[in-house]
Scaffold this motif. Structure first.
Motif, PDB file in Angstrom:
ATOM      1  N   TRP A  65       0.832  -1.215   0.000  1.00  0.00           N
ATOM      2  CA  TRP A  65       0.000   0.000   0.000  1.00  0.00           C
ATOM      3  C   TRP A  65       0.865   1.263   0.000  1.00  0.00           C
ATOM      4  O   TRP A  65       0.624   2.203  -0.757  1.00  0.00           O
ATOM      5  N   LEU A  66       1.899   1.264   0.831  1.00  0.00           N
ATOM      6  CA  LEU A  66       2.787   2.420   0.892  1.00  0.00           C
ATOM      7  C   LEU A  66       3.515   2.630  -0.431  1.00  0.00           C
ATOM      8  O   LEU A  66       3.708   3.770  -0.879  1.00  0.00           O
ATOM      9  N   LEU A  67       3.932   1.556  -1.074  1.00  0.00           N
ATOM     10  CA  LEU A  67       4.588   1.677  -2.379  1.00  0.00           C
ATOM     11  C   LEU A  67       3.639   2.256  -3.418  1.00  0.00           C
ATOM     12  O   LEU A  67       4.020   3.079  -4.252  1.00  0.00           O
ATOM     13  N   LEU A  68       2.364   1.826  -3.353  1.00  0.00           N
ATOM     14  CA  LEU A  68       1.376   2.355  -4.287  1.00  0.00           C
ATOM     15  C   LEU A  68       1.145   3.852  -4.050  1.00  0.00           C
ATOM     16  O   LEU A  68       1.019   4.631  -4.999  1.00  0.00           O
ATOM     17  N   VAL A  69       1.114   4.243  -2.772  1.00  0.00           N
ATOM     18  CA  VAL A  69       0.940   5.668  -2.450  1.00  0.00           C
ATOM     19  C   VAL A  69       2.115   6.476  -2.982  1.00  0.00           C
ATOM     20  O   VAL A  69       1.944   7.565  -3.554  1.00  0.00           O
ATOM     21  N   ILE A  70       3.323   5.947  -2.824  1.00  0.00           N
ATOM     22  CA  ILE A  70       4.503   6.647  -3.349  1.00  0.00           C
ATOM     23  C   ILE A  70       4.422   6.776  -4.864  1.00  0.00           C
ATOM     24  O   ILE A  70       4.752   7.821  -5.436  1.00  0.00           O
ATOM     25  N   ALA A  71       3.961   5.725  -5.517  1.00  0.00           N
ATOM     26  CA  ALA A  71       3.823   5.778  -6.973  1.00  0.00           C
ATOM     27  C   ALA A  71       2.817   6.843  -7.391  1.00  0.00           C
ATOM     28  O   ALA A  71       3.017   7.560  -8.377  1.00  0.00           O
ATOM     29  N   LEU A  72       1.710   6.959  -6.619  1.00  0.00           N
ATOM     30  CA  LEU A  72       0.720   7.993  -6.908  1.00  0.00           C
ATOM     31  C   LEU A  72       1.301   9.397  -6.746  1.00  0.00           C
ATOM     32  O   LEU A  72       0.868  10.343  -7.410  1.00  0.00           O
ATOM     33  N   GLY A  73       2.281   9.532  -5.864  1.00  0.00           N
ATOM     34  CA  GLY A  73       2.948  10.823  -5.699  1.00  0.00           C
ATOM     35  C   GLY A  73       3.845  11.190  -6.862  1.00  0.00           C
ATOM     36  O   GLY A  73       4.320  12.307  -6.956  1.00  0.00           O
ATOM     37  N   ARG A  74       4.061  10.271  -7.789  1.00  0.00           N
ATOM     38  CA  ARG A  74       4.854  10.451  -9.004  1.00  0.00           C
ATOM     39  C   ARG A  74       6.275  10.932  -8.689  1.00  0.00           C
ATOM     40  O   ARG A  74       6.647  12.063  -8.972  1.00  0.00           O
ATOM     41  N   PRO A  75       7.079  10.047  -8.136  1.00  0.00           N
ATOM     42  CA  PRO A  75       8.475  10.429  -7.868  1.00  0.00           C
ATOM     43  C   PRO A  75       9.255  10.606  -9.171  1.00  0.00           C
ATOM     44  O   PRO A  75       9.034   9.896 -10.154  1.00  0.00           O
ATOM     45  N   GLN A  76      10.151  11.568  -9.165  1.00  0.00           N
ATOM     46  CA  GLN A  76      10.974  11.878 -10.339  1.00  0.00           C
ATOM     47  C   GLN A  76      12.401  12.145  -9.896  1.00  0.00           C
ATOM     48  O   GLN A  76      12.646  12.673  -8.810  1.00  0.00           O
ATOM     49  N   HIS A  77      13.325  11.767 -10.784  1.00  0.00           N
ATOM     50  CA  HIS A  77      14.725  12.154 -10.569  1.00  0.00           C
ATOM     51  C   HIS A  77      15.000  13.369 -11.433  1.00  0.00           C
ATOM     52  O   HIS A  77      14.894  13.325 -12.652  1.00  0.00           O
ATOM     53  N   VAL A  78      15.350  14.482 -10.795  1.00  0.00           N
ATOM     54  CA  VAL A  78      15.620  15.728 -11.506  1.00  0.00           C
ATOM     55  C   VAL A  78      17.129  15.903 -11.595  1.00  0.00           C
ATOM     56  O   VAL A  78      17.822  15.977 -10.573  1.00  0.00           O
ATOM     57  N   GLY A  79      17.643  15.955 -12.839  1.00  0.00           N
ATOM     58  CA  GLY A  79      19.076  16.047 -13.051  1.00  0.00           C
ATOM     59  C   GLY A  79      19.614  17.453 -12.876  1.00  0.00           C
ATOM     60  O   GLY A  79      18.901  18.392 -12.535  1.00  0.00           O
ATOM     61  N   GLU A  80      20.903  17.593 -13.134  1.00  0.00           N
ATOM     62  CA  GLU A  80      21.553  18.892 -13.029  1.00  0.00           C
ATOM     63  C   GLU A  80      21.047  19.829 -14.111  1.00  0.00           C
ATOM     64  O   GLU A  80      20.662  19.403 -15.203  1.00  0.00           O
ATOM     65  N   GLN A  81      21.054  21.111 -13.822  1.00  0.00           N
ATOM     66  CA  GLN A  81      20.577  22.119 -14.766  1.00  0.00           C
ATOM     67  C   GLN A  81      21.477  22.175 -15.989  1.00  0.00           C
ATOM     68  O   GLN A  81      22.704  22.209 -15.872  1.00  0.00           O
ATOM     69  N   ILE A  82      20.873  22.158 -17.181  1.00  0.00           N
ATOM     70  CA  ILE A  82      21.600  22.190 -18.447  1.00  0.00           C
ATOM     71  C   ILE A  82      21.169  23.421 -19.225  1.00  0.00           C
ATOM     72  O   ILE A  82      19.979  23.721 -19.307  1.00  0.00           O
ATOM     73  N   GLN A  83      22.124  24.132 -19.791  1.00  0.00           N
ATOM     74  CA  GLN A  83      21.818  25.322 -20.578  1.00  0.00           C
ATOM     75  C   GLN A  83      21.675  24.949 -22.043  1.00  0.00           C
ATOM     76  O   GLN A  83      22.554  24.303 -22.617  1.00  0.00           O
ATOM     77  N   MET A  84      20.568  25.348 -22.627  1.00  0.00           N
ATOM     78  CA  MET A  84      20.350  25.135 -24.047  1.00  0.00           C
ATOM     79  C   MET A  84      21.190  26.145 -24.832  1.00  0.00           C
ATOM     80  O   MET A  84      21.477  27.235 -24.345  1.00  0.00           O
ATOM     81  N   PRO A  85      21.575  25.791 -26.069  1.00  0.00           N
ATOM     82  CA  PRO A  85      22.325  26.758 -26.870  1.00  0.00           C
ATOM     83  C   PRO A  85      21.499  27.996 -27.149  1.00  0.00           C
ATOM     84  O   PRO A  85      20.294  27.922 -27.374  1.00  0.00           O
TER      85      PRO A  85
END
Length: 338
Positions: A65-85
């Motif tokens: 149940w806890l894993l399902l709740v975490i999935a509903l929270g939509r976890p994301q890995h946010v990488g380092e900031q990249i500058q576009m040309p």
């Protein structure tokens, strides 16, 4: 870093507390039971003798149940900031590939090459230096066609240019149609960025749109034209009666090319040799890019599939275990009636 798109979804983790069951003496049981647990207990063919579920089963249900709740929270890995040309110009390269471009009046390392070969060589370096620009390629003869739409992929534009051949677009020269097509491809771009660089060695001999009309359209659309006339003015030509000097660029309509450039705020250049052609593109290469703040973004990787997958795996495991237990401990109808 790890972040949740919907952190409020974690409040659902408290939902099992609403389903705490109590014994007859009104004391709470040693573990919470959520609806999925009751559902598992009531499966057909599974013993429901009233015995309490083992602690490990309750903990696994709670973990799922806890894993399902975490999935509903939509976890994301946010990488380092990249500058576009930084975006510069939208440059549409318009190149004449009519058969007249086969004239071998350009010299490279003491060897004669034709005009198209010279253009390919110079444009290769020019394209390589236009980092941050969108480049497109239009080839024209009797008819123009888009060989490469506007793109940041300079390598593709370079490859498509090098693969072009003489006469692929017909034997005449439709300057007006070529400019009209370039304007069509550029007019949806920001007005300050619209630039077309046209190279030809002749005069307009085909097409549905006259060069003057196409120039008016370009000026109205804010497209700046840089026109280049290529071809030597003097060439020794051998014949039956000996060697004579000819002008291989006698068909070049310089007045038209000058007029087209002036009316759109561009410039006209004359390339009589390979070094001159290189200097021309070096000059165009000095166009100042539009000053814009660099755009930044962070690459995002969705991670919700992992907790959701583990939750489903746990529930499937519990279902399998209960089904196997049901086979070894069949339901006793008499016990059920009691």
């Amino acid at each position: 870093m790890i972040s949740l798109t919907y952190p409020w979804a974690l409040l659902l983790a408290l939902l099992p507390l609403l389903f705490l069951t109590r014994k007859q003496n009104n004391e709470p049981v040693d573990a919470p039971v959520i609806p999925i647990g009751h559902w598992l207990s009531g499966m057909p063919g599974v013993s429901t003798s009233g015995r309490a579920s083992p602690m490990w089963r309750k903990l696994l249900i709670l973990l799922a149940w806890l894993l399902l709740v975490i999935a509903l929270g939509r976890p994301q890995h946010v990488g380092e900031q990249i500058q576009m040309p930084i975006t510069g110009r939208d440059l549409m390269l318009v190149v004449d590939i009519s058969p007249s471009m086969e004239e071998q009046d350009m010299v490279l390392h003491g060897r004669s090459i034709n005009r198209l070969q010279a253009v390919k060589r110079v444009l290769d370096d020019f394209i390589n230096q236009r980092e941050g620009d969108r480049l497109g390629l239009i080839l024209f003869g009797t008819e123009p066609y888009v060989q490469a739409p506007l793109t940041f992929d300079r390598e593709t534009v370079r490859t498509l240019l090098n693969e072009s051949g003489l006469g692929m677009a017909g034997r005449a020269t439709a300057i007006g149609d070529a400019i009209g097509l370039a304007v069509k491809r550029l007019r949806d771009r920001p007005q300050e960025q619209r630039v077309a660089i046209m190279l030809t060695d002749g005069a307009n001999t085909a097409g549905e749109i006259s060069p003057d009309k196409a120039t008016e359209i370009a000026a109205a659309a804010g497209v700046r034209l840089y026109t280049i006339g290529i071809g030597a003015e003097s060439l020794l030509q051998r014949g039956l009666l000996g060697t004579r000097r000819v002008n291989p660029s006698r068909d070049l309509d310089e007045d038209l090319l000058k007029r087209m450039a002036e009316q759109t705020g561009g410039y006209y250049f004359r390339a009589r040799s390979l070094p001159e052609l290189e200097m021309i593109y070096d000059s165009i290469n000095q166009l100042e890019p539009i000053e814009q703040e660099g755009q930044f973004f962070r690459p995002v990787t969705e991670l919700y599939v992992w907790p959701a997958g583990f939750a489903i795996a746990i529930w499937l495991l519990l279902i399998t275990i209960r089904l196997l237990q049901g086979r070894h401990h069949p339901i006793d109808p008499e016990a059920d009636r009691g």
